[in-house]
Design a protein around this motif. Sequence first.
Motif, short mmCIF file in Angstrom:
data_model
loop_
_atom_site.label_atom_id
_atom_site.label_comp_id
_atom_site.label_asym_id
_atom_site.label_seq_id
_atom_site.Cartn_x
_atom_site.Cartn_y
_atom_site.Cartn_z
N LEU A 107 60.64 92.55 72.66
CA LEU A 107 59.98 91.24 72.56
C LEU A 107 59.49 90.78 73.91
O LEU A 107 58.43 90.18 74.03
N LEU A 108 60.27 91.07 74.94
CA LEU A 108 59.90 90.64 76.29
C LEU A 108 58.72 91.44 76.83
O LEU A 108 57.86 90.91 77.51
N ASP A 109 58.66 92.72 76.50
CA ASP A 109 57.81 93.70 77.18
C ASP A 109 58.23 93.77 78.65
O ASP A 109 57.55 93.26 79.55
N TYR A 110 59.39 94.40 78.83
CA TYR A 110 60.07 94.37 80.12
C TYR A 110 59.20 94.93 81.24
O TYR A 110 59.09 94.34 82.32
N GLU A 111 58.56 96.05 80.99
CA GLU A 111 57.75 96.66 82.06
C GLU A 111 56.61 95.76 82.46
O GLU A 111 56.29 95.62 83.64
N ASP A 112 56.00 95.14 81.46
CA ASP A 112 54.90 94.23 81.75
C ASP A 112 55.40 93.05 82.59
O ASP A 112 54.74 92.63 83.55
N ARG A 166 55.87 94.06 86.17
CA ARG A 166 54.57 94.16 86.85
C ARG A 166 54.07 92.78 87.29
O ARG A 166 53.63 92.60 88.42
N GLU A 167 54.17 91.83 86.39
CA GLU A 167 53.70 90.47 86.72
C GLU A 167 54.54 89.88 87.85
O GLU A 167 54.02 89.22 88.76
N GLN A 168 55.85 90.12 87.78
CA GLN A 168 56.73 89.63 88.83
C GLN A 168 56.33 90.22 90.18
O GLN A 168 56.26 89.50 91.20
N ALA A 169 56.07 91.52 90.18
CA ALA A 169 55.70 92.19 91.44
C ALA A 169 54.38 91.63 91.99
O ALA A 169 54.22 91.45 93.20
N ALA A 170 53.46 91.35 91.08
CA ALA A 170 52.16 90.82 91.52
C ALA A 170 52.34 89.44 92.16
O ALA A 170 51.73 89.14 93.20
N ARG A 187 54.99 88.32 93.62
CA ARG A 187 55.66 88.50 94.91
C ARG A 187 54.65 88.97 95.95
O ARG A 187 54.63 88.48 97.09
N ALA A 188 53.79 89.90 95.56
CA ALA A 188 52.81 90.46 96.50
C ALA A 188 51.84 89.40 96.97
O ALA A 188 51.41 89.40 98.13
N SER A 189 51.50 88.47 96.08
CA SER A 189 50.50 87.47 96.44
C SER A 189 51.11 86.29 97.21
O SER A 189 50.38 85.42 97.68
N GLY A 190 52.44 86.26 97.32
CA GLY A 190 53.06 85.15 98.04
C GLY A 190 52.95 83.83 97.33
O GLY A 190 53.02 82.75 97.93
N ASP A 191 52.74 83.88 96.02
CA ASP A 191 52.65 82.67 95.21
C ASP A 191 53.91 81.82 95.41
O ASP A 191 55.02 82.35 95.37
N PRO A 192 53.76 80.51 95.64
CA PRO A 192 54.97 79.69 95.77
C PRO A 192 55.80 79.67 94.48
O PRO A 192 57.00 79.37 94.53
N LYS A 193 55.19 79.94 93.37
CA LYS A 193 55.94 79.96 92.10
C LYS A 193 56.25 81.40 91.73
O LYS A 193 55.35 82.17 91.41
N GLN A 194 57.53 81.73 91.79
CA GLN A 194 57.97 83.09 91.56
C GLN A 194 58.64 83.23 90.19
O GLN A 194 59.18 82.27 89.66
N LEU A 195 58.61 84.43 89.67
CA LEU A 195 59.16 84.70 88.34
C LEU A 195 60.45 85.51 88.43
O LEU A 195 60.59 86.37 89.30
N GLY A 196 61.37 85.23 87.51
CA GLY A 196 62.58 86.02 87.42
C GLY A 196 62.99 86.21 85.98
O GLY A 196 62.65 85.40 85.12
N VAL A 197 63.71 87.29 85.73
CA VAL A 197 64.23 87.52 84.38
C VAL A 197 65.74 87.63 84.46
O VAL A 197 66.29 88.18 85.41
N GLY A 198 66.41 87.08 83.46
CA GLY A 198 67.87 87.14 83.41
C GLY A 198 68.35 87.61 82.06
O GLY A 198 67.81 87.19 81.02
N PHE A 199 69.34 88.47 82.08
CA PHE A 199 69.90 89.00 80.84
C PHE A 199 71.31 88.47 80.63
O PHE A 199 72.07 88.27 81.58
N SER A 200 71.64 88.29 79.37
CA SER A 200 73.02 88.01 79.01
C SER A 200 73.28 88.78 77.71
O SER A 200 72.77 88.41 76.66
N THR A 201 73.99 89.89 77.85
CA THR A 201 74.42 90.60 76.64
C THR A 201 75.86 90.19 76.41
O THR A 201 76.68 90.29 77.32
N TYR A 202 76.14 89.71 75.23
CA TYR A 202 77.41 89.00 75.06
C TYR A 202 78.11 89.38 73.78
O TYR A 202 77.52 89.90 72.83
N VAL A 203 79.40 89.11 73.79
CA VAL A 203 80.17 89.12 72.56
C VAL A 203 81.10 87.92 72.64
O VAL A 203 81.51 87.51 73.73
#
Lengths: 785, 272
Positions: free
Chosen positions: A432-437, A440-444, A446-462
């Motif tokens: 659903l996320l399209d992790y690789e995509d 890629r967007e996160q890396a872009a 970071r490369a552009s020095g955008d003040p607004k940065q992206l992050g992903v967080g996982f929680s696999t739980y029981v």
Amino acid sequence: MSVVEEGRTYIGASVPRKEDATLLTGQGRFVENLTAPGMMHLAVVRSPFAHAEITEVDLSQVRAAKGVVAAYSGAELADEWAGPLPCAWPVTEDIKIPDHFPLASDRARYVGDGVAVVLAESRAAAKDAAELASISYEPLESVTDVALAARPGAPLVHESLDTNESYTWAMSAGEVDTVFGEADVVVKERYRQQRLVPNAIEPRGVLVEPVASTGELTLTSSTQVPHILRTTLSGVLGMPEAKLRVIAPDVGGGFGSKLDVYAEEALCLALARKLGRPVKWVEERSEAFLATIHGRDVLQEIELAATSEGKITGVRARLTASMGAYLQLATPGIPLLGAWLYGGCYEMEAYDFSCTGVFTNTTPTDAYRGAGRPESNYAIERTVDALAREVGKDPVDVRRLNFIKEFPATIVSGLEIDSGDFEGALDRGLELLDYEDFRREQAARRASGDPKQLGVGFSTYVEMCGLAPSRILGALRYGAGGWEAATVRILPTGTVQIMSGATPHGQSHATTFSQIVADELGVDVDSVEYFSGDTAVVPQGMDTYGSRSLAVGGIALHQAAGKIVDKARLIAAHQLEVSPDDFEYEGGRFTVKGTDRSMTVTETAFHAWTAHNLPDGMEPGLEGASVYDPPNFSWPGGCHIAVAEVDTETGDARVIRYIAVDDVGNVINPAVVAGQVHGGITQGVAQALYEEAVYDSEGNLVNGSLTGYLVPSAAEVPSYEVDHVVAASPTNPLGVKGVGETGTIASTPAVVNAVVDALAHLGVTEIEMPTSPERVWRAIEEAKR
Amino acid sequence: MIPAAFDYELAGNIDEAISLLGQSGEAKLIAGGHSLLPLMRLRFAQPDLLVDIGRIDDLSYVRDAGDSIAVGAMTRHADVAADPLLGADCGILAETAAQIGDPQVRHRGTLGGSIAHADPASDLPTVLLALDAEFDVRGPAGDRTIAAGDFFTGFLESALEPTDVLTEVRVPKLDGPATYAKYNRRAQDWATVAVAAVQRNGGTALALTNMAATPVRALGVEQALADGADAATAAARVGEGTNPPSDTNGSAEYRAHLATVLTRRALEQLSA
């Protein structure tokens, strides 16, 4: 995701909520809507000091005020109590449980501790008069921070105990020292579970009506637990249980905060008994911030031992948990509800856990949505990310490497997870996320020095819910069982009455329980009449908390309905003059195999009622009762993924995408499940980003209002993408698990992992919750140094 | 959440309101009520008389007044936000009104109430300060006009006397860009910090929300811009003359940092 199996009509369908017409048109009956002839209004005078000796209580001006009926200090009501307010969970043999009476009489131990009461003819008169109370305090040293309270020499909350430590509870499994000694890597993290305020949309409220001729009292309370109240408050008041009826009317949420026995309930009972008139108390919002239990407030130290590949071998967790000033109903046990789960959904060989409960001069803590399990899941899911950093692997790969894959699985802490599909949930989430995509967007960015940065967080739980097998509760020294009672009865008109001891406060019991019984008996869902929340109507029950209503109460109903089917089969066989074995049963109809001769359960109900022609020796009536004690907990699990956008200049962190793939077992009503998941996620996001009860150095709750305490609204969160995997529970006949707490348990670490991931390239690895803009800004500044 | 007892009078017109205010030393005007009522419910404010001007309909208007736009003091935030004349010629006021609180607040709260309450965390006073707005006030001695720069005198304090009624606000028609950069954590919250920036008469005026006991002009930034500084250099001077509060939404140090970021971004937006 509506999935209705063949032969069923309602289970699996989004049946519209039976509750909605009443509630959405404003016709609900909450405590605030109720009135009684001759009713007095109660106001509680509360301590403005976190810790103080009460040297004099002068209520003369209060008593002289217009409209006032009576006023009492704590000392003046001391004879009303046969015992203190209950703590039902003495988790260790040597736990220290200080006496906790409804009003403080010698010492006030937190801001908001009740010290006097006023009864007046109107609420306004009671509030006005309460301001006239003249109470002399001798302020004492106080401590609100649990770390400080645990130190030697800290101000003592209860001087007579000679310590602030209430208990230490520990468990260990496997060769812990060896495993840690031989580990390639050990990561050690410290987390602070900030103090949270439950904030049910309806604050608490109590109305007590006495019957002078019999000495009976009817307590109507905005509570999750009418049965527990009847059992315990009859003891506090020193009256036989038979004289106390408890009603939970429409209740506007609780999140665990109404799973308690409160001073105001005891006070209204005692004062109605004493004065022979009804007494009503309705909590104000700002009062609720002080007088209703808080949640969390736990310090955690967690260590993971692992190979250099990231294969986890062991976990150690040390907790210091704030009890607040007193032990409420379940206070000491709450952090222990996570005690088995610090290994998360991962295989490992060694496990070590301990928790120390510590008194502080604060509002008592107790159950808050998830209760112990949000804390454990947060610790392990944040630390798995830390391990991934340490071994230089993707957090997804480290999770995959360590998942428990075979079920049933006996986990290292000793419990058995009956079913699960952690990897399936992760795979679906990544798709659903399209992790690789995303990377890629996160890396872009970071490369552009955008003040607004992206992050992903996982929680696999029981999580373990469906509280609970009574034997396990007994082993934990909990003061009650974990069963639930149900009765099902068919009236001659075909109306089906169902009674459950599980008491709703927003969960849609009337709808979902009706679905279960309607399918079992083959009747229309609208012909099912649901009763709950009144001990005169449903005398037996264990009430609603711990995601137990469906996985325990729903099964009790299912079994009770099954007993009706069994009896109806005998009646139908008698009427049709065939053997009971000659029937096929489906959709409420017994059909003689190979013929068109049949009879419905409803038709047998008429015969059972007239009782003109029943099998010899059979009792009239068609009714089934069941008390179900679950053989195991239920084990929801899954994968939550948060995408955060963090403004590296302002420190603002927002969740911009959220994916939840949950295994809650079989689903009775998808719309109801979605509601629970959405609300639960938002409550977990709230802990991650917004909410925190802040005390100042004097022990005042600084942000005790909805202006200062930041409960997020729909505007602060994205639309959630909610999906499911199903690993039906083999433990119960419906294959259900429970969904009340999954969102809250799963979401908080996903969000904080995402915020930290957004700043990973700047060297940030940890931000304390809530990750406020200032904390994010400071973390970035710190990492720069 | 139960206020102390008070009397209530409904004023039919402004002069009646002024006369009623004079009857008690502890009287308060109530318009939309969403600033005053919370204070009363917490018993922080205990007026003995409320004079309600909520039904004086002729104080709710937006009119073309030549070089300026006149807005009646009882105009609700929602009406300010939706007004086409303001939208065309003083867009910053409409856009800011649209950011206040939530829809319920915007349909109750009034422009005059927000100004008279003089909360340094409120949005409209800051924007009006940056716009050099004028406020018409009527009191027992007649009408007078107060410049926005002279109006806000302290925390929740203004140049209004207890018997004054704010009647009209006049803002200039703008021919240059203007923006209000607001940071708040939740949509309905007051600003942690906000910056109003207005290009007008060949210069740039800036004012700050929640950076002092009153809304304040960012005079250091204005001076730097007049001296030809770029946005970042000018924004670095935003702390001059401020005294930001510390609370659970942020320390004074963080607010100073945030003001710098928001000022730079506002200035970059003006020149974009």
